[in-house]
Design an enzyme around this catalytic site. Structure first.
Site, PDB file in Angstrom:
ATOM      1  N   ARG A 169       5.255  36.076  37.393  1.00 31.76           N
ATOM      2  CA  ARG A 169       5.980  35.961  38.659  1.00 31.76           C
ATOM      3  C   ARG A 169       7.195  35.062  38.484  1.00 31.76           C
ATOM      4  O   ARG A 169       7.176  34.128  37.685  1.00 31.76           O
ATOM      5  CB  ARG A 169       5.081  35.348  39.739  1.00 31.76           C
ATOM      6  CG  ARG A 169       3.857  36.159  40.083  1.00 31.76           C
ATOM      7  CD  ARG A 169       4.162  37.573  40.467  1.00 31.76           C
ATOM      8  NE  ARG A 169       4.872  37.688  41.743  1.00 31.76           N
ATOM      9  CZ  ARG A 169       4.333  38.185  42.858  1.00 31.76           C
ATOM     10  NH1 ARG A 169       3.093  38.605  42.865  1.00 31.76           N
ATOM     11  NH2 ARG A 169       5.052  38.277  43.947  1.00 31.76           N
ATOM     12  N   GLY A 194      12.102  36.992  61.860  1.00 35.41           N
ATOM     13  CA  GLY A 194      11.439  38.080  61.164  1.00 35.41           C
ATOM     14  C   GLY A 194      12.030  38.375  59.790  1.00 35.41           C
ATOM     15  O   GLY A 194      11.442  39.100  58.992  1.00 35.41           O
ATOM     16  N   ARG A 196      -6.975  35.494  44.982  1.00 35.31           N
ATOM     17  CA  ARG A 196      -7.314  36.835  44.485  1.00 35.31           C
ATOM     18  C   ARG A 196      -8.229  37.605  45.433  1.00 35.31           C
ATOM     19  O   ARG A 196      -9.268  38.145  45.023  1.00 35.31           O
ATOM     20  CB  ARG A 196      -7.967  36.741  43.105  1.00 35.31           C
ATOM     21  CG  ARG A 196      -7.030  36.090  42.118  1.00 35.31           C
ATOM     22  CD  ARG A 196      -7.578  36.006  40.712  1.00 35.31           C
ATOM     23  NE  ARG A 196      -6.667  35.177  39.916  1.00 35.31           N
ATOM     24  CZ  ARG A 196      -6.937  34.689  38.721  1.00 35.31           C
ATOM     25  NH1 ARG A 196      -8.085  34.958  38.151  1.00 35.31           N
ATOM     26  NH2 ARG A 196      -6.062  33.961  38.075  1.00 35.31           N
ATOM     27  N   GLU A 252      -3.295  15.337  38.478  1.00 38.18           N
ATOM     28  CA  GLU A 252      -2.560  15.007  39.708  1.00 38.18           C
ATOM     29  C   GLU A 252      -3.232  13.830  40.419  1.00 38.18           C
ATOM     30  O   GLU A 252      -2.569  12.937  40.937  1.00 38.18           O
ATOM     31  CB  GLU A 252      -2.536  16.220  40.655  1.00 38.18           C
ATOM     32  CG  GLU A 252      -1.664  17.364  40.158  1.00 38.18           C
ATOM     33  CD  GLU A 252      -1.848  18.638  40.972  1.00 38.18           C
ATOM     34  OE1 GLU A 252      -1.227  19.659  40.626  1.00 38.18           O
ATOM     35  OE2 GLU A 252      -2.624  18.626  41.959  1.00 38.18           O
ATOM     36  N   ASP A 310      -2.226  33.390 -13.302  1.00 36.56           N
ATOM     37  CA  ASP A 310      -3.601  33.266 -12.824  1.00 36.56           C
ATOM     38  C   ASP A 310      -4.434  34.313 -13.587  1.00 36.56           C
ATOM     39  O   ASP A 310      -3.886  35.254 -14.166  1.00 36.56           O
ATOM     40  CB  ASP A 310      -3.606  33.520 -11.314  1.00 36.56           C
ATOM     41  CG  ASP A 310      -5.001  33.795 -10.775  1.00 36.56           C
ATOM     42  OD1 ASP A 310      -5.894  32.983 -11.037  1.00 36.56           O
ATOM     43  OD2 ASP A 310      -5.172  34.825 -10.096  1.00 36.56           O
TER      44      ASP A 310
HETATM   45 MG   LIG Z   1      -6.872  34.993  -8.656  1.00 40.09          MG
END
Ligand SMILES: [Mg+2]
Length: 729
Positions: free
Chosen positions: A12, A23, A305, A374, A491
């Site tokens: 919103r 009005g 709601r 608050e 690796d």
């Molecule tokens: Mg590895």
């Protein structure tokens, strides 16, 4: 070039509609903690705010109002909006995210409307954005929007803030559209939650649902690092902390000053624990008859709601309970519960806060809860007592409150009693500490802090991994050919040897033997294998290759011409320093919220002590801290230990990056003259990729990786590349 814009997006627009005597309807700017926190940013940075205005006959005066305030309306058809907002956002996501699984409704048409509405936002935003703009998306109504904007291929910075809880992955993964929702959010580059717990739950869900790689509160998705952070929202402290000055607006509440007042103010919602609170109050009157006639509860329920059926059911059950308790304990001049079902103006709310002796905030689940903050802000007299559910996000920052488990009716009743018995000095001390913290972390600090951290993340820059294609390989080879020496770090598992079901099956084959003996031929190629495997495996299978070997993730090293293993002495690296800064920042934020806790730094470890803090709260926070750290430090050289009233973060000895640094050191590697290539396939190899990141021609095996320059699909691709190296040198 145009200055980049900030675009704030929420479901919103921050306006309310007021009907005038004649009005006609007019628009007014609305208030509230989030809105006023963002408004400051909005006003200062001439940003644009995009949101849905609601169904209104648009008049020219409204258009002018919107334009004057940089507000952009996203038009959505009523039918779609209802199914998107009441149906999916509040009927599916709201209950799920608050752990109310049984209340979650699942409907395909609601989901479609949710997608449709998010698309409407995306279209509208696309009309007004330019490359380089920043878009800050708010809340669970718009979880798909970040990805939709990202898919427009326009260069944007996108952040998202989630204002409600994020449930544990066990709960989250029950939702049918979990993948779409996660992918939607991962369109962002910065994602904020109210607490570390929610951030951790989110990261865990991402890991489980789409298998993304995560590290140090960061998710790597489609080659982008996405930062996930905790930013608890603050309240508009100034507005609430006005001088005590009861207006004449609500004499009904306080005509009887002789009674002690408990106060509850909640939106009427099943997450707020209203029935449990009323029952606890009834129990209190039952257990402590001396307080009958002396204590009352003013319970304000703000209608909410009303289009959703289940919300009307809660209203009737709350009202039944009020009737029952009042029936039981009322006397001729005493009504225990004053029940008010309406929204009340801000001025009256502040009056109520300032007059109430005890504020009771006991939701079953609440993303943050601003009411408790608050109340604290409003207590300019430095008095008052707060009872707070441990299932609110705010509980993490408000350890001085009397914290309760709202489901535990008896204990809540005892706490209602305890609040009356706390000595005045202690009560005021608790309030003083809370007020100081709330003032420092108000809503304006919140929005500035979020934007600052988001910008900081953007500036860190993105490492983009390139596919090491044939052409790319030729370019790279030309570069390393001109180097004096080439340092190659490989690796083993998943890189030189394909991953097998059982590690004992992943032993070198003749192809690897041939490759390695080829590499040995070049004196200016210095090859090392850096593996997590133990020393005996390396001796048995890699010993004949004539290369340097680093075993157990950097714990041991054996040079090619050396018969024995050495234990590696750790050196500190840049990476571990930046990690250390992150750890310290996290610890400082916990030190702020847990009074009397402190940080101690030692050479190899950092310790957070809480022995002097209020134990129950501090232990809970230590748990959260430990879990957050464990996730953040997963697969790094740091580990977390819970000590006696302390949390200890120790740097472990092993780290593949140290192995690389050690060898570069031993051979006096020269940046600019010598080349460096690290190759690996998992997160422990990222520590190698991060050594001399600028000049390191790092290669990740598998797919894109935030820390490497290149990637190759599999070990076979690497073999081809290594053959090319040996042909070219
Ligand atoms: Mg590895």
């Amino acid at each position: 070039m145009n200055k980049s814009k900030l675009i704030i997006v929420s479901n919103r627009l921050p306006v309310s509609i007021e009907e005038q005597d004649d009005g006609r309807t007019i628009l007014k700017r609305s208030s509230g903690g989030l809105v006023s926190g963002l408004r400051e940013i909005h006003d200062q940075s001439d940003s644009i705010w995009v949101g849905h205005l609601g169904r209104l006959p648009h008049s020219s005066s409204m258009e002018t109002f919107l334009e004057d305030h940089n507000l952009v309306d996203v038009a959505i058809e009523d039918e779609i909006y209802d199914q998107y907002y009441n149906g999916y956002a509040n009927g599916t996501l709201w209950p799920l995210f608050h752990n109310f699984l049984a209340t979650m409704s699942v409907s395909d048409s609601h989901w479609k409307a949710y997608v449709e509405a998010n698309k409407a936002f995306a279209r509208k935003i696309t009309e007004i954005i330019s490359p380089g703009d920043r878009v800050w998306v708010h809340d669970y109504q718009l979880m798909l929007l970040p990805e939709m904007l990202r898919n427009n291929q326009i260069d944007l910075k996108i952040s998202y803030f989630h204002h409600i809880p994020f449930p544990s992955s066990e709960i989250f993964r029950t939702i049918p559209r979990r993948k779409e929702l996660i992918n939607g959010l991962l369109g962002s580059d910065y994602i904020g939650f109210h607490t570390y717990d929610y951030a951790r739950h989110f990261i865990q869900s991402v890991k489980r649902i789409i298998g993304a790689k995560t590290k140090i509160n960061e998710i790597t998705h489609e080659d982008r690092p996405i930062k996930v952070a905790a930013h608890p929202l603050g309240v508009d402290f100034k507005t609430f902390s006005r001088e005590m000055n009861p207006t004449e607006s609500n004499p009904e509440f306080f005509k009887d000053k002789t009674r002690i007042t408990y106060l509850g103010i909640d939106r009427l919602d099943y997450t707020k624990g209203l029935a449990e609170r009323l029952e606890s109050f009834g129990k209190f009157l039952d257990l402590y008859p001396q307080y009958r006639g002396k204590v009352r509860l003013i319970q304000v329920c703000v209608p909410s709601r009303q289009d959703i059926e289940s919300y009307n059911d809660i209203r009737s059950s709350v009202e039944r309970l009020v009737g029952k308790i009042n029936g039981e304990f009322s006397t001729a001049d005493y009504i225990p519960i004053e029940y008010i079902y309406r929204s009340i103006p801000l001025e009256e709310v502040i009056d109520l806060y300032q007059q109430a002796d005890v504020m009771v905030v006991t939701p079953l689940r609440d993303g943050l809860n601003l009411v408790c903050k608050e109340y604290v802000a409003a207590r300019t007299d430095g008095d008052g007592c707060l009872i707070l559910s441990e299932f609110t996000g705010a509980a993490a920052e408000m350890g001085e409150a009397l914290q309760v488990n709202p489901y535990d009716i008896d204990t809540v009743a005892q706490t209602l009693h305890k609040a009356l018995e706390i000595p005045k000095a202690e009560r005021q001390h608790r309030m003083k500490v809370l007020r100081g913290r709330m003032e420092e972390n108000d809503n304006i600090a919140w929005s500035h802090n979020f934007i600052e951290m988001w910008d900081h993340h953007n500036q860190e820059g993105l490492v983009t991994t390139k596919h090491l294609t044939h052409n790319q390989q030729l370019r790279l080879l030309a570069q390393i050919k001109s180097a004096d020496r080439v340092f190659l770090f490989l690796d083993y598992d998943g890189t030189l040897a394909p991953i097998k079901d059982r590690p004992e099956l992943a032993i070198p084959d003749s192809q690897l033997d041939e490759l390695m003996s080829n590499l040995k031929l070049f004196p200016n190629l210095i090859t090392s294998i850096v593996t997590g495997r133990p020393q005996d495996f390396c001796d048995q299978y890699l010993g004949t290759y004539g290369v340097h070997i680093v075993a157990e993730h950097g714990a041991f090293i054996k040079l090619a011409n050396q018969p024995h293993w050495d234990q590696l002495i750790r050196v500190s690296s840049e990476d571990s320093q930046s990690l250390q800064i992150e750890i310290m920042e996290l610890l400082e934020s916990f030190t702020n919220s847990v009074p009397h806790s402190h940080i101690e730094t030692k050479e190899t470890c950092i310790v957070w002590h809480y022995r002097e803090s209020e134990q129950k709260f501090a232990q809970g926070q230590a748990q959260v801290l430990g879990e957050t750290l464990e996730q953040m430090l997963n697969k790094t050289s740091w580990s977390v230990y819970h000590g006696k009233k302390s949390v200890e973060i120790r740097q472990s000895l092993a780290h593949k990056g140290y192995g690389v640094e050690k060898i570069l050191d031993l051979f006096s590697w020269q940046e600019g003259q010598d080349a460096l290539i690290t190759v690996g396939d998992d997160t422990t190899d990222e520590d190698m990729h991060r050594v001399h990141m600028d000049s390191n021609q790092s290669i990740h095996i598998g797919n894109e990786n935030a820390y490497s320059k290149y990637f190759l699909e599999d070990p076979a691709g690497l073999y081809d590349f290594l053959k090319r190296i040996s042909l070219n040198l």
